[in-house]
Design a protein around this motif. Structure first.
Motif, PDB file in Angstrom:
ATOM      1  N   LYS A 258       0.771  -1.376   0.109  1.00  0.00           N
ATOM      2  CA  LYS A 258      -0.010  -0.127   0.080  1.00  0.00           C
ATOM      3  C   LYS A 258       0.696   1.401  -0.271  1.00  0.00           C
ATOM      4  CE  LYS A 258      -3.789   2.165   2.396  1.00  0.00           C
ATOM      5  NZ  LYS A 258      -4.750   1.960   3.618  1.00  0.00           N
ATOM      6  N   PRO A 259       0.709   2.180  -1.119  1.00  0.00           N
ATOM      7  CA  PRO A 259       1.668   3.203  -1.004  1.00  0.00           C
ATOM      8  C   PRO A 259       1.250   4.215  -0.250  1.00  0.00           C
ATOM      9  CG  PRO A 259       0.245   3.122  -2.926  1.00  0.00           C
ATOM     10  CD  PRO A 259       0.056   2.071  -2.398  1.00  0.00           C
ATOM     11  N   SER A 260       2.109   5.283   0.103  1.00  0.00           N
ATOM     12  CA  SER A 260       1.731   6.163   1.086  1.00  0.00           C
ATOM     13  C   SER A 260       0.800   7.114   0.337  1.00  0.00           C
ATOM     14  CB  SER A 260       2.906   6.821   1.754  1.00  0.00           C
ATOM     15  OG  SER A 260       3.867   7.381   0.693  1.00  0.00           O
ATOM     16  N   LEU A 261       0.163   8.219   1.176  1.00  0.00           N
ATOM     17  CA  LEU A 261      -0.463   9.251   0.395  1.00  0.00           C
ATOM     18  C   LEU A 261       0.468  10.149  -0.430  1.00  0.00           C
ATOM     19  CD1 LEU A 261      -3.115  11.070   0.061  1.00  0.00           C
ATOM     20  CD2 LEU A 261      -2.693  12.138   2.149  1.00  0.00           C
ATOM     21  N   PHE A 262       1.597  10.671  -0.039  1.00  0.00           N
ATOM     22  CA  PHE A 262       2.632  11.308  -0.716  1.00  0.00           C
ATOM     23  C   PHE A 262       3.047  10.533  -1.847  1.00  0.00           C
ATOM     24  CE2 PHE A 262       6.998  12.698  -1.410  1.00  0.00           C
ATOM     25  CZ  PHE A 262       6.643  14.060  -1.870  1.00  0.00           C
ATOM     26  N   ALA A 263       3.484   9.584  -1.888  1.00  0.00           N
ATOM     27  CA  ALA A 263       3.435   8.649  -3.261  1.00  0.00           C
ATOM     28  C   ALA A 263       2.560   8.726  -4.178  1.00  0.00           C
ATOM     29  CB  ALA A 263       4.136   6.984  -2.791  1.00  0.00           C
ATOM     30  N   TRP A 264       1.248   8.460  -3.630  1.00  0.00           N
ATOM     31  CA  TRP A 264       0.137   8.281  -4.479  1.00  0.00           C
ATOM     32  C   TRP A 264      -0.202   9.842  -5.240  1.00  0.00           C
ATOM     33  CZ3 TRP A 264      -4.432  10.961  -5.002  1.00  0.00           C
ATOM     34  CH2 TRP A 264      -5.530  10.399  -5.912  1.00  0.00           C
TER      35      TRP A 264
END
Length: 252
Positions: free
Chosen positions: A19-25
């Motif tokens: 699950k990617p982080s919000l910043f990576a998304w």
């Protein structure tokens, strides 16, 4: 630690990695939008710059009665471009009749005799005539030639067969190849090579220019040519052609 704890810990760790982080998304979506919008923005800015330069140079030459600013409170973008297109169209119409050809021939002779201007005028005139003539063979194909040493290949554009003194000196079997430089394809080398040493490609001149501009990063798709029943079967199935492999010789 029990086996259950190890199992749960492994699942949690996999969830954290998948699950990617919000910043990576957000970063991924931002770069995706930039890739889509950047070509449009650059094209718009280039057109805006060219139209603005034409307006800035053409509109001041017009009398006040023809300027939009005389009747409006603002300048009309692109008005200079419209005037330039109309002027060139009228000039072309005049040049095609008998009187216009006589005037242009007289002006051509005058400019061709001026000491300094004639060299620049003649060079640009020949260049424009070459690209304006639809019957020429300029840049008709993309080719590969061995340059600058054997075993090293570079991409070039087929120009035309050797003519004039070059043909009489080298022979009829030589053709001209323009080898552009990367990433500026407007400069390069003009070479005359034997036709048997030139490898012709299926890609178009536009695809070759994109490949040179991108320094080989943008490569056009190419499917190896095949013949026989295998090619017919692949055409019917619509399957993707795999990379070429060394096939055993048939016993026929």
């Amino acid at each position: 630690m029990s086996r259950r704890d190890d199992k749960d810990g492994g699942l949690l760790q996999g969830e954290r990695l998948g699950k990617p982080s919000l910043f990576a998304w957000l970063r991924g979506r931002f770069f995706a939008g930039m890739v889509i919008a950047l070509p449009v923005v650059v094209t718009f800015l280039i057109l805006q710059f060219l139209i603005g330069e034409i307006d800035r140079r053409v509109v001041p030459l017009l009398p006040a009665a023809l300027k939009p600013e005389t009747y409006l409170n603002y300048a009309v973008p692109g008005f200079g471009l419209i005037v330039l297109v109309l002027f060139l169209t009228i000039l072309g119409a005049i040049a095609t009749n008998l009187i216009g050809r006589s005037v242009i021939s007289l002006a051509d002779r005058i400019l061709g005799r001026l000491p300094i201007i004639r060299s620049v005028y003649s060079a640009f005139k020949q260049l424009v005539e070459v690209f304006a003539n639809s019957n020429t063979e300029q840049f008709s194909e993309c080719v590969l030639i061995e340059f600058p040493k054997p075993g090293t290949w570079c991409l070039g554009f087929l120009s035309s067969p050797a003519r004039g003194e070059v043909r009489s000196t080298l022979g009829p079997g030589f053709i001209g190849v323009f080898v552009p430089t990367t990433p500026n394809p407007t400069s390069g080398f003009l070479m005359y090579i034997e036709a048997s040493e030139v490898v012709r490609l299926d890609m178009t001149v536009e695809e070759g220019a994109k490949m040179i501009l991108s320094a080989g990063l943008v490569v056009p798709e190419h499917l190896p040519k095949k013949s026989g029943p295998a090619a017919q079967a692949e055409a019917v199935q619509g399957s993707e052609v795999p990379p070429p492999k060394s096939a055993p010789e048939s016993s026929e």
